[in-house]
Design a protein around this motif. Structure first.
Motif, short mmCIF file in Angstrom:
data_model
loop_
_atom_site.label_atom_id
_atom_site.label_comp_id
_atom_site.label_asym_id
_atom_site.label_seq_id
_atom_site.Cartn_x
_atom_site.Cartn_y
_atom_site.Cartn_z
N LYS A 272 0.82 -1.22 0.00
CA LYS A 272 0.00 0.00 0.00
C LYS A 272 0.85 1.27 0.00
O LYS A 272 0.46 2.29 -0.60
N ASP A 287 -8.25 3.63 -2.82
CA ASP A 287 -9.04 2.76 -1.93
C ASP A 287 -8.12 1.68 -1.37
O ASP A 287 -7.99 0.59 -1.93
N ASP A 289 -8.47 0.39 1.70
CA ASP A 289 -9.16 -0.40 2.73
C ASP A 289 -10.28 -1.27 2.16
O ASP A 289 -10.86 -2.07 2.89
N GLY A 293 -10.31 -5.03 3.42
CA GLY A 293 -9.08 -4.56 4.02
C GLY A 293 -7.83 -4.80 3.19
O GLY A 293 -6.75 -4.30 3.53
N GLY A 295 -7.36 -3.79 0.16
CA GLY A 295 -7.17 -2.73 -0.81
C GLY A 295 -7.75 -3.14 -2.15
O GLY A 295 -7.67 -4.30 -2.54
N GLU A 783 -15.83 5.84 11.66
CA GLU A 783 -16.23 4.58 11.04
C GLU A 783 -17.57 4.74 10.36
O GLU A 783 -18.31 5.70 10.63
#
Length: 809
Positions: A272, A287, A289, A293, A295, A783
């Protein structure tokens, strides 16, 4: 002796079975295995035999003893005191008899007999237990293997645990991977004697009693599976010995390592920071996440493509014996990089199951072309899944080393439209495949769904129709099935389906009615007629062309069906008698069905009353919510977090009106947001699943006739609407909703009108209310936040029971 005659024999019952058995196994020229409960033969295996062959000999020994009381000895030398010998697996002894398995196909076996011998042998993997990567036999080992792989590759890449310790049982010295033809030969021979492994665990096996076991001297049986790869993922063998034994007794198996699973994330997961160019841009940001998770990869990235090619080349360099390399996007890969969309790589006109087909399969095909040059003879695999379910249009033929796994579910075959589409898609894919390497990944996960507790799911005819459809076209099938704590879930309800599916892997032309008759007679004894009625009734109910979602207003299962099921089971228990194996088997099925008894009572909605005040004049649908309709004589509903654990960070206020006479539902929603500058609102397309990556309002409606309608709206005013009621169009259903959106510095507003004419149902009343829930997904500062006017108590919106009852006031 032909294979077909044995197959016919195996499915007869009662006296007919014994007569056929007598003619085959007790001919005048015979080999005596047991005489008057005394062993007349021994069992011979090769010296230092691998685990599967040692197990085959042990299983033969134990079941001969269970059948007759006689215990045959096992060794690697002939017992001179025995006139007859049973050779299990190839050995120097079978070589002297000019016996060979080299002409057999994968997992095939032979059963041959002569003057004083019987051979039970097939193709076998003779090496050490298979783990992949090698040494992957514990959690601790996986960490060391990752370091070794990264050192070897010179890249910070993850690796795939294709065959882990979970798929090997140390006590049996056996796993699910590797050919075990000899073991299958033993099981087939024991089935000839009348043994049946209908169900795993206690009370699952039928064993006949015989004081004499004789076989003819001229047996010449050869069997090979129709499908090379025959897999169920219903167990973790490392903790379920009995489950693994049942798996093998059904002649299931993974004869070779076939890699087709989510894998592109193996390249991207740890990159990442070092390789941002590998990742998709969504809403103007990388993006990193998304996709659970890992990517979200950008398949239009030349750098990512080169990295994938290098990974494949290093993989085959490290493991030259492997044949397959997976190039499969990570799970939840439902959105493309906006740069690739702008470049025209998306095909939205093909809908949610084809909009990414050319994008994904183009990437796969490009990688495959390079691997064909560097590693000829190796395959590149990918799954036809989600947005790439349909074949690509821009690729006439996939490269000759591309293997395709079609991910579909057979249990939807109750729907004639789905059944036709399933067949059509197979034929479309076969036209694209040059390699001949085609597999199916299926999902028997119905008992994982809390909305189907204790419901018998039987679709035997569908299974046979599919097996015939795929024979000669498909190399194998994986079935992802429900587990419970590493073991087979609901064995009472599921065993017959698994048993018959395993039989169809070897013979697609079984007489299903005779097979079911034999099962009912052998497994349920005095209750055979009642239990056949139970399973045939279950199949009739499952195959009804109605929605699988069971609700107050619809679904394939009716309240009267539940009563009928238990009446049949009670009658079967009465016939079975008390304190015997038949009663225990039926009682297990009844116990697993028990949650069904309470299901319809639990369908009563618990979300409280939701009142829609009626009006006679329709307001302008402009998203402003300042008219009289929204400010006089109206009830306000504030959303709560779905799990009720706290007040929402972003407040949401909902107002409902009903336009009279019988014209439709008006909904006004004020969505306060502390982070309006970063609100997620990317999608602008109708019925695109990309909308679920945005901040959205979701509306769920259940009328008196249909369960359920779903309408989703984002801050751009884009609409996604569908109806799950059978025959109601699915995503083709159009709510005809009028939607207007406005925004200011701290809120966005939605004004929605849904005409009654677009739905099936009457005006909601207190006596006959609609089910309703209105929910919101918002991007909180820390979140994502889920809230609803009728909280479900979990992090999801759909729960028909938790809906509110909406009626006019």
């Amino acid at each position: 002796m032909t294979v077909n005659s044995i197959c016919r024999f195996c499915i007869f019952t009662g006296a007919t079975l014994w007569l056929l058995c007598s003619s085959i196994l007790m001919a005048s020229d015979k080999i005596e295995i047991v005489k008057d409960k005394t062993p007349m033969a021994d069992i011979i295996i090769m010296e230092n035999a691998p685990g599967s062959i040692r197990l085959a000999a042990k299983e033969l020994q134990e079941y001969i003893k269970k059948i007759s009381g006689a215990e045959l000895t096992v060794g690697d030398k002939e017992n001179s005191g025995k006139k007859y010998h049973i050779y299990v697996g190839e050995s120097p002894f079978t070589k002297k008899l000019n016996f060979s398995t080299t002409d057999l196909k994968i997992d095939g076996f032979k059963i041959l007999s002569g003057n004083n011998w019987l051979i039970l042998a097939g193709r076998d993997y003779l090496g050490k237990p298979i783990f992949f990567p090698p040494g992957n036999n514990s959690r601790e080992a996986q960490k060391d293997l990752l370091k070794k792989w990264q050192n070897f590759a010179g890249e910070k890449w993850n690796f795939s645990s294709l065959v882990s310790y979970k798929f090997y049982n140390k006590e049996l010295d056996l796993g699910t991977t590797g050919e075990t033809g000899t073991l299958f030969a033993v099981y087939d021979f024991l089935e000839m004697l009348g043994v049946r492994w209908y169900m795993p665990y206690e009370d699952g096996t039928v064993v006949p009693e015989m004081k004499d076991i004789h076989i003819a001297e001229n047996l010449n049986i050869r069997k090979e599976p129709v499908f090379e790869l025959r897999d169920f993922t219903f167990i973790y063998p490392h903790e379920d010995k009995e489950g693994l034994l049942w798996y093998k007794r059904l002649k299931l198996g993974r004869p070779y390592i076939f890699w087709c699973c989510h894998s592109i994330n193996l390249v991207t997961q740890f990159q990442k920071e070092t390789h941002p160019e590998y990742f998709a841009t969504i809403n103007g940001k990388l993006d990193l996440d998304g996709c659970k998770g890992f990517g979200r990869p950008r398949l239009g990235s030349p750098e990512l493509k080169q990295a994938m090619i290098k990974y494949a080349q290093m993989f085959f360099k490290a493991y030259p014996e492997q044949q397959f390399f997976s190039v499969f996007p990570p799970d939840s890969f439902s959105m493309m990089c906006e740069k690739d969309v702008a470049a025209g790589m998306e095909t939205p006109e093909r809908g949610n199951r084809g909009k990414m087909s050319d994008y994904i399969w183009g990437f796969v095909n490009d990688v495959a072309k390079e691997i064909e040059k560097s590693n000829p003879g190796k395959y590149v695999t990918c799954g036809a899944y989600s947005g790439a379910f349909l074949p690509p249009l821009k690729i006439d033929k996939l490269n000759k080393n591309v293997s395709v796994t079609l991910c579909r579910t057979l249990i939807d075959g109750w729907n004639p439209e789905s059944l036709k589409e399933r067949k059509d898609v197979v034929e479309e894919w076969l036209k694209k495949i040059s390699s001949g390497s085609f597999y199916i990944w299926d999902y028997y996960l119905y008992h994982r769904d809390k909305d189907m507790p204790g419901v018998p799911v039987v679709f035997l005819k569908l299974m046979q129709d599919e097996a015939r459809e795929l024979a000669g076209k498909c190399k194998g099938k994986f079935i992802e099935a429900t587990r419970s704590q590493g073991k087979i879930a609901y064995p009472g309800l599921n065993h017959l389906t698994y048993y018959i599916q395993s039989k169809l892997y070897w013979d697609v032309n079984l007489d299903m009615n005779k097979l079911l008759d034999e099962y009912c007679e052998k497994f349920h004894g005095p209750a055979k007629d009642e239990m056949k009625k139970f399973f045939t009734t279950a199949e009739e109910i499952w195959m009804r062309p109605e929605a699988r979602k069971i609700s107050k207003v619809g679904g394939f299962l009716k309240k009267e069906d539940v009563k009928k099921y238990f009446e049949i089971l009670d009658a079967a228990l009465k016939k079975a008698g008390e304190n015997n194996v038949y009663a225990r088997r039926i009682s297990m099925i009844k116990k697993e069905c028990r949650p069904m008894k309470e299901f319809f009572d639990k369908l009563e909605r618990t979300g409280g009353n939701i009142k829609a005040m009626h009006i006679s004049e329709k307001p302008a649908i402009n998203g402003i919510l300042d008219e009289k309709a929204w400010n006089e004589n109206v009830i306000t509903y504030k959303m709560k977090t779905v799990d009720k654990s706290k007040q929402p960070e972003n407040e949401t206020i909902v107002k409902l009106r009903w336009l009279m006479p019988a014209r439709g539902l008006l909904i006004g929603v004020e969505c306060k947001d502390r982070n309006m500058k970063n609100i997620k609102a990317q999608n602008n397309k109708k019925d695109s699943s990309d909308i679920f990556k945005d901040d959205v309002i979701e509306i769920y409606l259940e009328t008196q006739n249909v369960s359920y309608y779903k309408i989703v709206i984002n801050p751009n005013g884009a609409v996604y609407d569908e109806c799950t009621g059978y025959g109601e169009g699915g995503l083709d259903w159009d709510s005809k909703a009028e939607v207007a959106i406005t925004r200011n510095e701290d809120s966005w507003y939605a004004e929605i009108f849904i005409p009654l004419s677009s739905m099936k149902g009457n005006v909601p009343s207190e006596a006959y209310p609609w089910g309703i829930n209105i929910c919101r997904t918002s991007s909180g500062e820390k979140e994502t936040e889920l809230s609803a006017i009728c909280p479900t108590g979990k992090k999801q919106f759909l729960d028909l029971q938790k809906m509110g009852n909406m009626f006019l006031k």
